[in-house]
Design a protein around this motif. Structure first.
Motif, PDB file in Angstrom:
ATOM      1  N   ASN A 190      -0.368  12.638  -9.145  1.00  0.00           N
ATOM      2  CA  ASN A 190      -1.799  12.356  -9.243  1.00  0.00           C
ATOM      3  C   ASN A 190      -2.464  12.402  -7.869  1.00  0.00           C
ATOM      4  O   ASN A 190      -1.802  12.247  -6.838  1.00  0.00           O
ATOM      5  N   PRO A 191      -3.785  12.580  -7.814  1.00  0.00           N
ATOM      6  CA  PRO A 191      -4.506  12.480  -6.531  1.00  0.00           C
ATOM      7  C   PRO A 191      -4.313  11.086  -5.938  1.00  0.00           C
ATOM      8  O   PRO A 191      -4.149  10.100  -6.663  1.00  0.00           O
ATOM      9  N   PHE A 192      -4.363  10.992  -4.620  1.00  0.00           N
ATOM     10  CA  PHE A 192      -4.071   9.690  -3.994  1.00  0.00           C
ATOM     11  C   PHE A 192      -5.017   9.399  -2.831  1.00  0.00           C
ATOM     12  O   PHE A 192      -4.625   8.758  -1.856  1.00  0.00           O
ATOM     13  N   THR A 193      -6.260   9.842  -2.944  1.00  0.00           N
ATOM     14  CA  THR A 193      -7.228   9.602  -1.874  1.00  0.00           C
ATOM     15  C   THR A 193      -7.434   8.109  -1.632  1.00  0.00           C
ATOM     16  O   THR A 193      -7.445   7.641  -0.484  1.00  0.00           O
ATOM     17  N   THR A 194      -7.596   7.342  -2.697  1.00  0.00           N
ATOM     18  CA  THR A 194      -7.835   5.895  -2.565  1.00  0.00           C
ATOM     19  C   THR A 194      -6.653   5.199  -1.921  1.00  0.00           C
ATOM     20  O   THR A 194      -6.814   4.363  -1.023  1.00  0.00           O
ATOM     21  N   GLU A 195      -5.459   5.526  -2.378  1.00  0.00           N
ATOM     22  CA  GLU A 195      -4.254   4.887  -1.839  1.00  0.00           C
ATOM     23  C   GLU A 195      -4.061   5.234  -0.359  1.00  0.00           C
ATOM     24  O   GLU A 195      -3.635   4.383   0.434  1.00  0.00           O
ATOM     25  N   LEU A 196      -4.390   6.470   0.009  1.00  0.00           N
ATOM     26  CA  LEU A 196      -4.239   6.884   1.404  1.00  0.00           C
ATOM     27  C   LEU A 196      -5.245   6.172   2.299  1.00  0.00           C
ATOM     28  O   LEU A 196      -4.919   5.734   3.401  1.00  0.00           O
ATOM     29  N   GLN A 197      -6.480   6.034   1.833  1.00  0.00           N
ATOM     30  CA  GLN A 197      -7.506   5.359   2.613  1.00  0.00           C
ATOM     31  C   GLN A 197      -7.193   3.875   2.782  1.00  0.00           C
ATOM     32  O   GLN A 197      -7.517   3.276   3.814  1.00  0.00           O
ATOM     33  N   ALA A 198      -6.544   3.279   1.783  1.00  0.00           N
ATOM     34  CA  ALA A 198      -6.218   1.850   1.863  1.00  0.00           C
ATOM     35  C   ALA A 198      -5.247   1.550   2.999  1.00  0.00           C
ATOM     36  O   ALA A 198      -5.265   0.452   3.561  1.00  0.00           O
ATOM     37  N   LEU A 227       5.962  10.069   4.046  1.00  0.00           N
ATOM     38  CA  LEU A 227       6.156   8.713   3.514  1.00  0.00           C
ATOM     39  C   LEU A 227       7.343   8.033   4.185  1.00  0.00           C
ATOM     40  O   LEU A 227       7.270   6.856   4.560  1.00  0.00           O
ATOM     41  N   ASN A 228       8.443   8.753   4.309  1.00  0.00           N
ATOM     42  CA  ASN A 228       9.623   8.176   4.942  1.00  0.00           C
ATOM     43  C   ASN A 228       9.347   7.796   6.388  1.00  0.00           C
ATOM     44  O   ASN A 228       9.812   6.744   6.870  1.00  0.00           O
ATOM     45  N   ALA A 263       0.829  -1.211   0.000  1.00  0.00           N
ATOM     46  CA  ALA A 263       0.000   0.000   0.000  1.00  0.00           C
ATOM     47  C   ALA A 263       0.861   1.256   0.000  1.00  0.00           C
ATOM     48  O   ALA A 263       0.532   2.246  -0.672  1.00  0.00           O
ATOM     49  N   LEU A 264       1.975   1.229   0.737  1.00  0.00           N
ATOM     50  CA  LEU A 264       2.883   2.380   0.744  1.00  0.00           C
ATOM     51  C   LEU A 264       3.533   2.591  -0.621  1.00  0.00           C
ATOM     52  O   LEU A 264       3.725   3.727  -1.057  1.00  0.00           O
ATOM     53  N   ASP A 265       3.861   1.497  -1.301  1.00  0.00           N
ATOM     54  CA  ASP A 265       4.435   1.609  -2.639  1.00  0.00           C
ATOM     55  C   ASP A 265       3.429   2.247  -3.606  1.00  0.00           C
ATOM     56  O   ASP A 265       3.800   3.091  -4.440  1.00  0.00           O
ATOM     57  N   ALA A 266       2.167   1.833  -3.484  1.00  0.00           N
ATOM     58  CA  ALA A 266       1.135   2.417  -4.349  1.00  0.00           C
ATOM     59  C   ALA A 266       0.961   3.900  -4.060  1.00  0.00           C
ATOM     60  O   ALA A 266       0.822   4.720  -4.985  1.00  0.00           O
ATOM     61  N   LEU A 267       0.976   4.271  -2.785  1.00  0.00           N
ATOM     62  CA  LEU A 267       0.858   5.684  -2.415  1.00  0.00           C
ATOM     63  C   LEU A 267       2.056   6.477  -2.904  1.00  0.00           C
ATOM     64  O   LEU A 267       1.915   7.588  -3.427  1.00  0.00           O
ATOM     65  N   SER A 268       3.248   5.912  -2.760  1.00  0.00           N
ATOM     66  CA  SER A 268       4.469   6.588  -3.211  1.00  0.00           C
ATOM     67  C   SER A 268       4.442   6.821  -4.714  1.00  0.00           C
ATOM     68  O   SER A 268       4.834   7.893  -5.205  1.00  0.00           O
ATOM     69  N   THR A 269       3.963   5.830  -5.456  1.00  0.00           N
ATOM     70  CA  THR A 269       3.873   5.968  -6.910  1.00  0.00           C
ATOM     71  C   THR A 269       2.903   7.076  -7.300  1.00  0.00           C
ATOM     72  O   THR A 269       3.182   7.884  -8.192  1.00  0.00           O
ATOM     73  N   ALA A 270       1.757   7.123  -6.614  1.00  0.00           N
ATOM     74  CA  ALA A 270       0.764   8.160  -6.910  1.00  0.00           C
ATOM     75  C   ALA A 270       1.314   9.552  -6.596  1.00  0.00           C
ATOM     76  O   ALA A 270       1.123  10.503  -7.364  1.00  0.00           O
ATOM     77  N   ILE A 271       2.013   9.675  -5.478  1.00  0.00           N
ATOM     78  CA  ILE A 271       2.579  10.978  -5.107  1.00  0.00           C
ATOM     79  C   ILE A 271       3.665  11.392  -6.092  1.00  0.00           C
ATOM     80  O   ILE A 271       3.732  12.545  -6.528  1.00  0.00           O
TER      81      ILE A 271
END
Length: 287
Positions: free
Chosen positions: A149-157, A281-282, A137-145
């Motif tokens: 791109n917006p990252f509401t879904t990744e953050l909620q996950a 993130l870090n 999930a952190l990798d997905a959020l990092s990629t979105a950031i």
């Protein structure tokens, strides 16, 4: 007459022997009767304490239901449990033999040991699965950031309160990507340098002419220069930016006058947002 005498003596001897035998048998019978009476009145022998086996089936079922992944160690544990079940099945349900009670105690101790080992393995497996899920999930959020791109879904996950608090305000719009920051800096730097040159009080015709031409053309240094002039400061900031050192670029810009930094205010705000997201993130990764 002689024969009758002999027979009479033999009969007397037989009676004596018979009487002695009857007395012995009577004593034996009396002893047996006494022993039987004592046995009949004695309390029944106590069975071994099997109360600790009441939950045995449930405990074994719990262990067997735990994750089976783990290779050789799990296979050894499974074999150990099978051996334990077999030994427990052979134990008689009644009796007062101390050795039997000791076997029961030993079996229950081994069961507890196996149960503890299985519980530990299950806990470790669950923790590893949770960590792997969080890392994904952190990798997905990092990629979105990183992509801006917006990252509401990744953050909620992630369901991480600390991360949600740090990044929640940025989720819907996204964070400026590093490439965007690098691409937008030159224009802002040229505007800042133009302001600096227009306000320059350099003496000499050649200096004023150079400043005028540089101001009109937007010419500036593209290699890092030493010194405190706006051109030198901007050159070092852009060089740090080219090496992905956003924090260093912001630090280089700090000494500039407010009027000169004005064209860079928007860029500096975006860069600060990028740094805040990266720091969050870090921290979430434990770095």
């Amino acid at each position: 007459s002689a024969e009758l005498t002999t027979l009479s003596a033999e009969v007397a001897d037989a009676r004596t022997t018979q009487n002695a035998t009857l007395e012995t048998l009577g004593a034996d019978i009396a002893a047996l009767a006494d022993r039987i009476a004592k046995l009949e009145t004695a309390p029944a022998p106590q069975a071994p304490d099997l109360s600790r086996l009441d939950a045995l089936d449930q405990r074994l079922a719990t262990i067997e239901a735990m994750p089976t992944e783990g290779g050789a160690s799990t296979a050894a544990l499974t074999a150990k449990l099978a051996e334990l079940e077999q030994k427990l099945a052979t134990l008689p349900a009644t009796g007062s033999d101390p050795a039997l009670q000791q076997q029961l105690d030993d079996a229950l101790a081994r069961l507890t040991e196996a149960e503890t080992a299985a519980t530990t393995r299950a806990t470790e497996a669950e923790a590893a699965a949770t960590a792997a899920k969080r890392a994904t999930a952190l990798d997905a959020l990092s990629t979105a950031i990183a992509s801006g791109n917006p990252f509401t879904t990744e953050l909620q996950a992630l369901a991480d309160p600390a991360l949600a608090e740090a990044l929640g305000s940025m989720a819907e719009t996204g964070v400026p990507a590093l490439a965007t920051l690098q691409a937008s800096f030159p224009d802002a730097a040229r505007q800042a340098l133009k302001i600096a040159r227009d306000a320059s009080t350099s003496d000499g015709l050649s200096d004023r002419l150079f400043d005028f031409l540089a101001s009109q053309t937007g010419a500036r240094s593209l290699t890092p220069l030493e010194g405190t002039t706006p051109d030198a400061i901007l050159s070092r900031a852009e060089f740090a930016l080219s090496e992905d050192r956003i924090a260093d670029a912001l630090a280089e810009l700090q000494p500039l006058d407010a009027a000169i930094k004005a064209p860079l205010d928007g860029w500096r705000q975006q860069a600060s947002t990028y740094l805040a997201a990266t720091a969050a993130l870090n921290a979430a990764r434990g770095e």
